[in-house]
Design a protein around this motif. Structure first.
Motif, PDB file in Angstrom:
ATOM      1  N   SER A 331       0.842  -1.212   0.000  1.00  8.56           N
ATOM      2  CA  SER A 331       0.000   0.000   0.000  1.00  8.56           C
ATOM      3  C   SER A 331       0.869   1.250   0.000  1.00  8.56           C
ATOM      4  O   SER A 331       0.556   2.237  -0.685  1.00  8.56           O
ATOM      5  CB  SER A 331      -0.907   0.024   1.229  1.00  8.56           C
ATOM      6  OG  SER A 331      -1.678  -1.134   1.276  1.00  8.56           O
ATOM      7  N   ALA A 335       0.958   4.015  -2.903  1.00  9.19           N
ATOM      8  CA  ALA A 335       0.705   5.442  -2.643  1.00  9.19           C
ATOM      9  C   ALA A 335       1.839   6.279  -3.243  1.00  9.19           C
ATOM     10  O   ALA A 335       1.587   7.313  -3.906  1.00  9.19           O
ATOM     11  CB  ALA A 335       0.594   5.687  -1.138  1.00  9.19           C
ATOM     12  N   VAL A 351      -6.475  10.839  -5.972  1.00  7.15           N
ATOM     13  CA  VAL A 351      -6.173   9.460  -5.550  1.00  7.15           C
ATOM     14  C   VAL A 351      -6.899   9.225  -4.239  1.00  7.15           C
ATOM     15  O   VAL A 351      -6.655   9.905  -3.244  1.00  7.15           O
ATOM     16  CB  VAL A 351      -4.655   9.242  -5.370  1.00  7.15           C
ATOM     17  CG1 VAL A 351      -4.393   7.848  -4.784  1.00  7.15           C
ATOM     18  CG2 VAL A 351      -3.903   9.424  -6.690  1.00  7.15           C
ATOM     19  N   GLN A 353      -7.453   6.456  -1.405  1.00  4.54           N
ATOM     20  CA  GLN A 353      -6.790   5.200  -1.017  1.00  4.54           C
ATOM     21  C   GLN A 353      -6.991   4.868   0.447  1.00  4.54           C
ATOM     22  O   GLN A 353      -6.850   5.726   1.328  1.00  4.54           O
ATOM     23  CB  GLN A 353      -5.278   5.290  -1.307  1.00  4.54           C
ATOM     24  CG  GLN A 353      -4.565   3.995  -0.944  1.00  4.54           C
ATOM     25  CD  GLN A 353      -3.071   3.987  -1.275  1.00  4.54           C
ATOM     26  OE1 GLN A 353      -2.507   5.018  -1.624  1.00  4.54           O
ATOM     27  NE2 GLN A 353      -2.445   2.831  -1.141  1.00  4.54           N
ATOM     28  N   VAL A 358      -8.551   1.397  -3.769  1.00  7.15           N
ATOM     29  CA  VAL A 358      -8.108   2.624  -4.428  1.00  7.15           C
ATOM     30  C   VAL A 358      -9.072   3.022  -5.549  1.00  7.15           C
ATOM     31  O   VAL A 358      -9.434   2.201  -6.396  1.00  7.15           O
ATOM     32  CB  VAL A 358      -6.681   2.424  -5.022  1.00  7.15           C
ATOM     33  CG1 VAL A 358      -6.290   3.591  -5.925  1.00  7.15           C
ATOM     34  CG2 VAL A 358      -5.654   2.267  -3.899  1.00  7.15           C
TER      35      VAL A 358
END
Ligand SMILES: Cc1ncc(COP(=O)(O)O)c(C=O)c1O
Length: 421
Positions: A331, A335, A351, A353, A358
Motif C-alpha cells: 500500500s 501510494a 487518488v 486510497q 483505491v
C-alpha cells in the motif's frame, strides 16, 4: 448494428468470434455489443496469479479482480489444492443437516469478525447474503424500512437490488421507494432525518462504496452513522463484499474505521475465486431467529460443504499476519507510485486510497471509462466506477509483488499520457 459490423474494425480471431457469437445469440447480446463497441472484445482464456490471457493471447494484468474475487490471485495453488482435497470426500452436502466443514468455517468467522458478531448464515452469493441481512434486521427490530447509500451497490436479487442499484430495480419494476430510502454518501443529517421516525430496521452501507469509485469516508462519518443507529435503535449492516478480507489493511474495513456493525456481509474473495459463497455474519441478538426458526432461511447451495472447505483456506490466507504485513508495504509503495504519476500528469487529479482499496479520479466526466479502454491495449484490465465514470477502480491483489506493481504503474502512466494527450 449487427454483431459482425460491430466486430469489423477489431482484430478478432475466428475462435474468439465464435465465442462472442454464441454469447451474443444465447446469453447477453447487449453486453457483447457494449464491450465490442468500447474496443474491449475481451474473452478470458488462460488465467494464473494476477494475470489472465485473452483468447487471442493478449496478456493482461488483472487490476479488476472481479471486485476482489481474485484477491489471492487466479487459481492460487493452495486454494486449488483445497478444492482438490475437499472433492476427495465432500460434495455440496445436505443443507438440512449439520456439517463439519460449515461449522469450522462459521467458528473461524466468529473469531475473526469484531465484537459480538457470532452466527454465520451462508448463501451462494453476496446478493443473497444482503437479502438475509435485511430480513434478519427486519425481524429483529419489527420494522420494515431500510436506509442505504445512493452510492451503494449490494447485489441484484430482490431485496439487495432494491437497496442498491436504483436504475435496475426501477427497470424491473422491483423498486420499493417507500421502504428502501436512499441517502447521499457522507451526509449524516440525511441519515438522522431518515431514522428519526424510528421506522428504520437497518442502515446498509459499503464502508467504502466500490461502484461509486471508492470515496474514502471522513474519519467521523462511520462512527457518526453508528451513533445515529444506536440513538434510533436501528441496526447497522456493513457490506464488506469488496472492502473485506484484508483489502483496507485490516481483515475488515469496519476495523480500519473503528466501528462495530450488527451484521457483516462477505462474499466474492471468500471463495478464493474457485467456489461461490457468501455469508451474513449476525450478532447474537440479530441471530436470535436461528434459535426459533431453524428453516427460516434455506438454500441448497448456500454453505455448500465443498465451498466452506475452500473458503476456510481462503479466509486463513487473507487473515495471516504475513499477508497484512505485505499489504501494508504494498500500500505504501502504491501510494508513492500514484503520487509520483500524479505529480507529472494533472489528468490524474485525485487518488482515493485506504490500503489496497483505491479509486483514481481523472479530469474528465468519463475519465475512468476512457482509462479502462486505454489501459486494455497496454496489457492491463481495470474497471471504471459504474456509478461515477470519472473514476477508475484500481484493485491490486493482496499478494502481488513489487515488480508486478511497478509494471502496472508503468502501464497506468502510459495510458494517462495517451488519454490526456
Ligand atoms: C459491495 C457488493 N455487495 C454485494 C455484491 C453482490 O455480490 P454477488 O454478485 O456475489 O451477488 C457485490 C457485487 O459486485 C458488491 O460489490
Amino acid at each position: 448494428m449487427s454483431l459482425a459490423e460491430t466486430l469489423a474494425p477489431l482484430d478478432v480471431s475466428p475462435e474468439k468470434r465464435e465465442v462472442l457469437t454464441l454469447n451474443h445469440t444465447y446469453l447477453m447480446p447487449n453486453r457483447v455489443e457494449a464491450w465490442a463497441g468500447a474496443g474491449v472484445p475481451l474473452v478470458i482464456g488462460r488465467r494464473e496469479g494476477y494475470r489472465f490471457w485473452d483468447l487471442d493471447g493478449h496478456e493482461l494484468q488483472d487490476l479488476h479482480l472481479n471486485g476482489g474475487t481474485y484477491n489471492l490471485g487466479h487459481r492460487h495453488p493452495e486454494i486449488v489444492a483445497a478444492l482438490r482435497e475437499g472433492v476427495e470426500t465432500l460434495d455440496v452436502g445436505n443443507h438440512h443437516f449439520p456439517s463439519e466443514a460449515r461449522g469450522r468455517l462459521a467458528e473461524r468467522l466468529a473469531a475473526l469478525t469484531p465484537g459480538d458478531l457470532h452466527y454465520s448464515v451462508f448463501t451462494p452469493s453476496g446478493s443473497e447474503a444482503n437479502d438475509v441481512a435485511i430480513k434478519s434486521a427486519r425481524h429483529a427490530t419489527g420494522r420494515r424500512k431500510i436506509v442505504s447509500l445512493e452510492a451503494g451497490y449490494h447485489g441484484a436479487s430482490g431485496l439487495s437490488g432494491a437497496a442498491g442499484d436504483d436504475a435496475n430495480a426501477v427497470y424491473f419494476r422491483s423498486a420499493f421507494p417507500d421502504e428502501f430510502l436512499k441517502v447521499p454518501f457522507g451526509d449524516l443529517d440525511a441519515v438522522e432525518k431518515a431514522l428519526s421516525g424510528r421506522e428504520v430496521a437497518a442502515v446498509l452501507i459499503e464502508p467504502v462504496p466500490a461502484t461509486f469509485g471508492f470515496p474514502i469516508p471522513e474519519d467521523d462519518y462511520l462512527p457518526g452513522l453508528r451513533a445515529l443507529c444506536d440513538r434510533y435503535e436501528t441496526l447497522l449492516i456493513a457490506d464488506e463484499v469488496q472492502t473485506g478480507l484484508g483489502r483496507t489493511g485490516r481483515l475488515w474495513a469496519v476495523e480500519t474505521f473503528g466501528i462495530q456493525p450488527d451484521i457483516l456481509i462477505s462474499g466474492k474473495g471468500l471463495g478464493g475465486g474457485l467456489y461461490p459463497i457468501g455469508v451474513a455474519v449476525l450478532s447474537r441478538r440479530v441471530g436470535e431467529w436461528l434459535h426459533e426458526r431453524g428453516w427460516g432461511y434455506v438454500s441448497t447451495f448456500g454453505g455448500s460443504e465443498l465451498g466452506c472447505f475452500v473458503a476456510l483456506r481462503a479466509l486463513e490466507l487473507c487473515a495471516a499476519e504475513a499477508t497484512a504485513r505485505h499489504v501494508a508495504e504494498l500500500s505504501t509503495a502504491l501510494a508513492d507510485g500514484l503520487a509520483d504519476i500524479r505529480s507529472r500528469h494533472p489528468f490524474l487529479c485525485e487518488v482515493r486510497q485506504k490500503g489496497l482499496v483505491v479509486g483514481l479520479g481523472f479530469d474528465d466526466p468519463n475519465g475512468g471509462l476512457m482509462m479502462s479502454a486505454a489501459l486494455y491495449p497496454t496489457g492491463l484490465w481495470a474497471m471504471f466506477a459504474g456509478f461515477d465514470r470519472r473514476y477508475l477502480q484500481w484493485k491490486t491483489g493482496l499478494l502481488a509483488d513489487r515488480a508486478y506493481l511497478d509494471e502496472a504503474l508503468g502501464k497506468l502512466e502510459t495510458a494517462v499520457k495517451r488519454v490526456a494527450g
